[in-house]
Design an enzyme around this catalytic site. Structure first.
Site, PDB file in Angstrom:
ATOM      1  N   LYS A 206       3.225 102.702  72.870  1.00  0.00           N
ATOM      2  CA  LYS A 206       3.085 101.573  73.795  1.00  0.00           C
ATOM      3  C   LYS A 206       3.089 101.924  75.132  1.00  0.00           C
ATOM      4  O   LYS A 206       2.246 101.359  75.967  1.00  0.00           O
ATOM      5  CB  LYS A 206       4.272 100.376  73.544  1.00  0.00           C
ATOM      6  CG  LYS A 206       4.182  99.293  74.346  1.00  0.00           C
ATOM      7  CD  LYS A 206       5.347  98.253  73.954  1.00  0.00           C
ATOM      8  CE  LYS A 206       5.390  97.233  75.184  1.00  0.00           C
ATOM      9  NZ  LYS A 206       6.505  96.210  75.003  1.00  0.00           N
ATOM     10  N   GLU A 212       8.625 112.562  72.814  1.00  0.00           N
ATOM     11  CA  GLU A 212       8.724 112.937  71.602  1.00  0.00           C
ATOM     12  C   GLU A 212       7.010 112.913  71.370  1.00  0.00           C
ATOM     13  O   GLU A 212       6.632 113.813  70.776  1.00  0.00           O
ATOM     14  CB  GLU A 212       9.151 112.251  70.592  1.00  0.00           C
ATOM     15  CG  GLU A 212      10.739 112.391  70.644  1.00  0.00           C
ATOM     16  CD  GLU A 212      11.804 111.405  71.570  1.00  0.00           C
ATOM     17  OE1 GLU A 212      10.930 111.023  72.516  1.00  0.00           O
ATOM     18  OE2 GLU A 212      12.818 111.112  71.450  1.00  0.00           O
ATOM     19  N   GLY A 266       8.107  96.846  71.175  1.00  0.00           N
ATOM     20  CA  GLY A 266       7.787  98.023  70.377  1.00  0.00           C
ATOM     21  C   GLY A 266       8.251  97.889  68.804  1.00  0.00           C
ATOM     22  O   GLY A 266       7.360  98.071  68.075  1.00  0.00           O
ATOM     23  N   ARG A 267       9.359  97.097  68.717  1.00  0.00           N
ATOM     24  CA  ARG A 267       9.717  96.960  67.378  1.00  0.00           C
ATOM     25  C   ARG A 267       9.192  95.848  66.696  1.00  0.00           C
ATOM     26  O   ARG A 267       9.580  95.622  65.474  1.00  0.00           O
ATOM     27  CB  ARG A 267      11.204  96.980  67.307  1.00  0.00           C
ATOM     28  CG  ARG A 267      11.995  95.799  68.233  1.00  0.00           C
ATOM     29  CD  ARG A 267      13.498  96.117  68.246  1.00  0.00           C
ATOM     30  NE  ARG A 267      13.904  95.271  69.489  1.00  0.00           N
ATOM     31  CZ  ARG A 267      14.082  95.585  70.528  1.00  0.00           C
ATOM     32  NH1 ARG A 267      13.602  96.705  71.075  1.00  0.00           N
ATOM     33  NH2 ARG A 267      14.779  94.819  71.532  1.00  0.00           N
ATOM     34  N   GLU A 352      18.340  97.162  67.429  1.00  0.00           N
ATOM     35  CA  GLU A 352      17.683  97.514  68.850  1.00  0.00           C
ATOM     36  C   GLU A 352      17.629  96.009  69.275  1.00  0.00           C
ATOM     37  O   GLU A 352      17.834  96.057  70.765  1.00  0.00           O
ATOM     38  CB  GLU A 352      16.362  98.262  68.842  1.00  0.00           C
ATOM     39  CG  GLU A 352      16.227  99.192  70.063  1.00  0.00           C
ATOM     40  CD  GLU A 352      14.948  99.653  70.182  1.00  0.00           C
ATOM     41  OE1 GLU A 352      13.773  99.328  69.825  1.00  0.00           O
ATOM     42  OE2 GLU A 352      15.038 100.984  70.258  1.00  0.00           O
ATOM     43  N   HIS A 383      24.092 104.550  42.137  1.00  0.00           N
ATOM     44  CA  HIS A 383      25.055 105.899  41.490  1.00  0.00           C
ATOM     45  C   HIS A 383      25.491 106.823  42.923  1.00  0.00           C
ATOM     46  O   HIS A 383      25.537 107.992  42.829  1.00  0.00           O
ATOM     47  CB  HIS A 383      23.889 106.699  40.866  1.00  0.00           C
ATOM     48  CG  HIS A 383      23.396 105.843  39.731  1.00  0.00           C
ATOM     49  ND1 HIS A 383      24.084 106.051  38.499  1.00  0.00           N
ATOM     50  CD2 HIS A 383      22.426 104.972  39.570  1.00  0.00           C
ATOM     51  CE1 HIS A 383      23.600 105.051  37.563  1.00  0.00           C
ATOM     52  NE2 HIS A 383      22.409 104.546  38.126  1.00  0.00           N
ATOM     53  N   LYS A 511      17.910 109.433  77.236  1.00  0.00           N
ATOM     54  CA  LYS A 511      16.505 109.795  77.623  1.00  0.00           C
ATOM     55  C   LYS A 511      16.711 110.678  78.950  1.00  0.00           C
ATOM     56  O   LYS A 511      16.257 111.698  79.082  1.00  0.00           O
ATOM     57  CB  LYS A 511      15.467 108.915  77.727  1.00  0.00           C
ATOM     58  CG  LYS A 511      14.991 108.170  76.504  1.00  0.00           C
ATOM     59  CD  LYS A 511      13.668 107.280  76.727  1.00  0.00           C
ATOM     60  CE  LYS A 511      13.186 106.406  75.765  1.00  0.00           C
ATOM     61  NZ  LYS A 511      12.131 105.406  75.984  1.00  0.00           N
TER      62      LYS A 511
HETATM   63  O1  LIG Z   1       5.747 103.232  71.706  1.00  0.00           O
HETATM   64  P1  LIG Z   1       6.424 103.763  72.790  1.00  0.00           P
HETATM   65  O2  LIG Z   1       6.321 103.474  74.113  1.00  0.00           O
HETATM   66  O3  LIG Z   1       6.562 105.593  72.597  1.00  0.00           O
HETATM   67  O4  LIG Z   1       7.924 103.642  72.416  1.00  0.00           O
HETATM   68  C1  LIG Z   1       8.663 103.941  71.262  1.00  0.00           C
HETATM   69  C2  LIG Z   1      10.088 103.622  71.354  1.00  0.00           C
HETATM   70  O5  LIG Z   1      11.054 104.244  72.073  1.00  0.00           O
HETATM   71  C3  LIG Z   1      11.728 103.649  72.834  1.00  0.00           C
HETATM   72  O6  LIG Z   1      12.771 104.418  73.066  1.00  0.00           O
HETATM   73  C4  LIG Z   1      12.404 102.326  72.343  1.00  0.00           C
HETATM   74  O7  LIG Z   1      13.697 102.086  72.240  1.00  0.00           O
HETATM   75  C5  LIG Z   1      11.635 101.666  71.144  1.00  0.00           C
HETATM   76  O8  LIG Z   1      11.564 100.507  71.069  1.00  0.00           O
HETATM   77  C6  LIG Z   1      10.277 102.064  71.146  1.00  0.00           C
HETATM   78  O9  LIG Z   1       9.667 101.597  69.918  1.00  0.00           O
END
Ligand SMILES: O=P(O)(O)OC[C@H]1O[C@H](O)[C@H](O)[C@@H](O)[C@@H]1O
Length: 546
Positions: A206, A212, A266-267, A352, A383, A511
C-alpha cells in the site's frame, strides 16, 4: 453512548451469568426442541448455528440493545456514506465500495469512486487474461509459469489465504507463491527451482515503503537482472500500491502498476488490486465472483435487522464472552483444509483492528477489547490442542466452519469430516458428567477403586460455546461472503468497544527501533545506550555472526 454507559451495560449483562451457569446448554437443549431454529440464521448463502452458546432470549435481547445503544447502525451508515470514521488517520473506510455490484454512485469526499474502481478492475482483467493466455510473456518470450507476490501483512495474508482456499480453481501450469518475511530464507527457498525466464513478480505494498517488501523486491530484481540482464526487469515485474510514483521509481512499467486508495486499509485490501495474484492464479472471473460474494454479505449486513444479522450476532456473542465472562481468546477452526490460512488472515483483520486500549476520544477504555484470535484446521487440531478446549481451565469460544459439498469426489472423506465437526461442537456443549463417566467405566468392568481414581480425569465440564458456519461449497462467492462476514463482525465489535478499528499505531514502535538498531547490528555503530538485555544480545550476535 457515554463511556459510563458502556461500562454499566457490561456490568448489568453480568446479572444473566448466574442463570446461564445454573441452566447449562445441555439442559436448555433438553427443554427446548426449537433451540436450533431459535438460534440459527442465514445470510449470503451461509448458515450460522449459534444455538450452542451460553444464551437465552433475555441475553440476546440485551446484547442487541447494547449494539443499538452503542450506535452500530448509525456508524454502519456513516461508514457507507464515506465519513472519515478512521479519525486518527482522517480517512474514510470504503473497502465495501471495492466489491459494490450496484449502479449507484459511491461518493468519497464528494467524488464518486466507482469509475476509478471499475477502471482498475478492467486493467486487472486485461493484464491477468493476457498473462494467463500467454499474450504477455517473459523477456525472452517464454510463457509465465510462476507468479511471486512480494508483500507483507495485508499485502500478503489476504491473497495468500484466498489462493490456497481456491486451489480447485487454479491451473497447474501457473503457480502463485508468496514471499513476505524479511528473513532471506523465505525468498531464497521460494526462488529455488524457479526459472527467471518464466517468473513474474508482483510487488504489493500500500505504502511502497515497507522495509520487508522493499528488501525482498530488491533481491528479486537482482535475481532477474543477474539471470536475464537489467533490460529484462520491466517484463518481469508488476506493482500494486497507493504510491504510484514510488512504483515507477522502482522501474515498474506504467501499464503494470495497479493502484488503490488511502480509504482502503491494508487488512481490508484483498478486494482491491492487492487481489492481482488471486486473479492471476484463479482467473479474473473467479476473482470477480469473490467480490460478488462479499457484496452479498454487505447487502445482508446493511439491510438485515440486527436480530438476524450474521456479523452482528457473531459480534455480540464475542462481546458477551469477552466483557461479561472474561474469555480472552477466540478460536477459528475450519473443517476445510483449504482454509488453513484463514485464522492467520483473521488474526490481522481482528487483532490489528480491535487490539486497542483507548476510546475514539483517546481515553483509556474501561473494558476488554479484541480477543486473541487463533486456530488451525480440523481434524488436525483435534489431535493437538483440542484437549485444552475440552478440559482446560480456560473457556475458548470457537467458530467451526464446514462445507456441505467438497470439491473432490473421495468418499468417505467428507462424511467423516462432517461427523467430526458435529461431534466436536456436541462434545463441547454436552460435556460428560461424573455419573456418565462412572457408568461408562462400570460397563468396561473396572474395579470400584480404579473408577474412583479415573473419574475426575474423564469428566468434561461441557457448556463450552461454539458457532457453526455451514456453507454449500467453498466457492469464490462463498469465500468472499465469509471474509466479509468477519470484517463486519470486527466492525461491529469495534463500535461496541468504542475504538478506532482502522488504525494500527501499535505496529510503529518496533519498526522505529529496528531502523535504529540496524547500523548497530551491522557493526557500523556501537550498541551503547540500549538496555543491558539488548546490549547483551547484540554482543552475542556480533561475536557469532561469522
Ligand atoms: O502494504 P504495506 O504498505 O506494505 O503494508 C503492509 C502492512 O504493514 C504494516 O505494518 C501494517 O501494520 C499492516 O496493516 C500492513 O498491511
Amino acid at each position: 453512548m457515554a463511556k459510563s454507559g458502556r461500562k454499566a451495560s457490561f456490568a448489568s449483562l453480568g446479572k444473566h451469568k448466574k442463570r446461564l451457569e445454573e441452566q447449562p446448554m445441555r439442559v436448555q437443549f433438553a427443554i427446548d426442541p426449537n433451540r436450533f431454529k431459535r438460534y440459527s440464521a442465514t445470510g449470503a448463502g451461509i448458515l450460522l448455528d449459534y444455538s450452542k452458546n451460553r444464551i437465552d432470549e433475555e441475553v440476546m435481547a440485551s446484547l442487541f440493545d447494547l449494539a443499538r445503544a452503542a450506535g452500530v447502525e448509525e456508524r454502519r451508515d456513516q461508514m457507507c456514506e464515506g465519513e472519515h470514521i478512521n479519525i486518527t488517520e482522517d480517512r474514510a473506510v470504503m473497502h465495501m465500495a471495492l466489491r459494490y455490484q450496484g449502479e449507484h454512485p459511491v461518493p468519497v469526499d464528494g467524488q464518486d469512486v466507482m469509475p476509478e474502481i471499475r477502471a482498475v478492475l478492467a486493467a486487472i482483467k486485461a493484464y491477468t487474461d493476457a498473462v494467463r493466455n500467454g499474450e504477455i510473456r517473459g523477456h525472452g518470450g517464454e510463457q509465465i509459469t510462476d507468479v511471486v507476490n512480494i508483500g507483507i501483512g495485508g499485502s500478503d495474508l489476504g491473497p495468500s489465504m484466498v489462493t490456497l482456499a481456491l486451489a480447485p480453481y487454479t491451473r497447474p501450469d501457473l503457480r502463485a507463491h508468496y514471499v513476505s518475511n524479511v528473513d532471506g530464507a523465505h525468498i531464497h527457498d521460494t526462488l529455488k527451482g524457479l526459472d527467471p525466464k518464466k517468473t513474474l513478480f508482483i510487488v504489493a505494498s500500500k505504502t511502497f515503503t515497507t522495509d520487508e517488501t522493499m528488501t525482498n523486491a530488491n533481491s528479486a530484481r537482482a535475481w532477474i537482472a543477474d539471470a536475464l540482464g537489467e533490460e529484462a526487469v520491466p517484463n518481469h515485474f508488476a506493482a500494486v500500491s497507493t504510491n504510484i510514483p514510488a512504483c515507477a521509481k522502482f522501474g515498474i512499467r506504467e501499464d503494470r502498476i495497479f493502484g488503490f486508495w488511502d480509504w482502503v486499509g491494508g487488512r481490508y485490501s484483498v478486494w482491491s488490486a492487492i487481489g492481482l495474484p488471486i486473479a492471476l492464479a484463479v482467473g479474473y472471473d473467479n476473482f470477480a465472483a469473490f467480490l460478488k460474494g462479499a457484496d452479498a454479505m454487505d447487502r445482508h449486513f446493511l439491510s438485515t435487522p440486527l436480530e438476524n444479522n450474521l456479523p452482528v450476532i457473531m459480534a455480540v456473542l464475542g462481546v458477551w464472552y469477552r466483557n461479561v465472562w472474561g474469555f480472552s481468546t477466540h478460536a477459528v477452526l475450519p473443517y476445510d483444509q483449504r482454509l488453513s490460512r484463514f485464522a492467520a488472515y483473521l488474526q490481522q483483520q481482528d487483532m490489528e483492528s480491535n487490539g486497542k486500549s483507548v476510546t475514539l476520544a483517546g481515553k483509556p477504555v474501561g473494558w476488554s477489547t479484541g480477543p486473541i484470535v487463533w486456530g488451525e484446521p480440523g481434524t488436525n487440531g483435534q489431535h493437538a490442542f483440542y484437549q485444552l478446549i475440552h478440559q482446560g481451565t480456560d473457556v475458548i469460544p470457537a467458530d467451526f466452519l464446514i462445507a456441505a459439498k467438497p470439491h473432490e469426489h473421495l468418499p468417505p472423506h467428507h462424511d467423516k469430516l462432517v461427523a467430526n465437526v458435529l461431534a466436536q461442537s456436541e462434545a463441547l456443549m454436552l460435556g460428560k458428567t461424573e455419573e456418565e463417566v462412572v457408568e461408562e467405566l462400570k460397563a468396561q468392568g473396572l474395579s470400584k477403586a480404579r473408577i474412583k481414581e479415573l473419574t475426575p480425569h474423564k469428566v468434561f465440564p461441557g457448556n463450552r460455546p461454539s458457532n457453526t458456519l455451514f456453507y454449500e461449497q467453498l466457492t469464490p462467492e462463498t469465500l468472499g461472503s465469509l471474509v466479509a462476514l468477519y470484517e463486519h463482525k470486527v466492525f461491529t465489535q469495534g463500535v461496541i468497544w468504542n475504538v478506532n478499528s482502522y488504525d494500527q499505531w501499535g505496529v510503529e514502535l518496533g519498526k522505529q527501533l529496528a531502523k535504529a538498531l540496524l547500523p548497530k547490528v551491522a557493526g557500523e555503530q556501537s550498541g551503547e545506550g540500549h538496555d543491558s538485555s539488548t546490549q547483551g544480545l547484540l554482543a552475542y550476535y556480533l561475536a557469532n555472526k561469522g
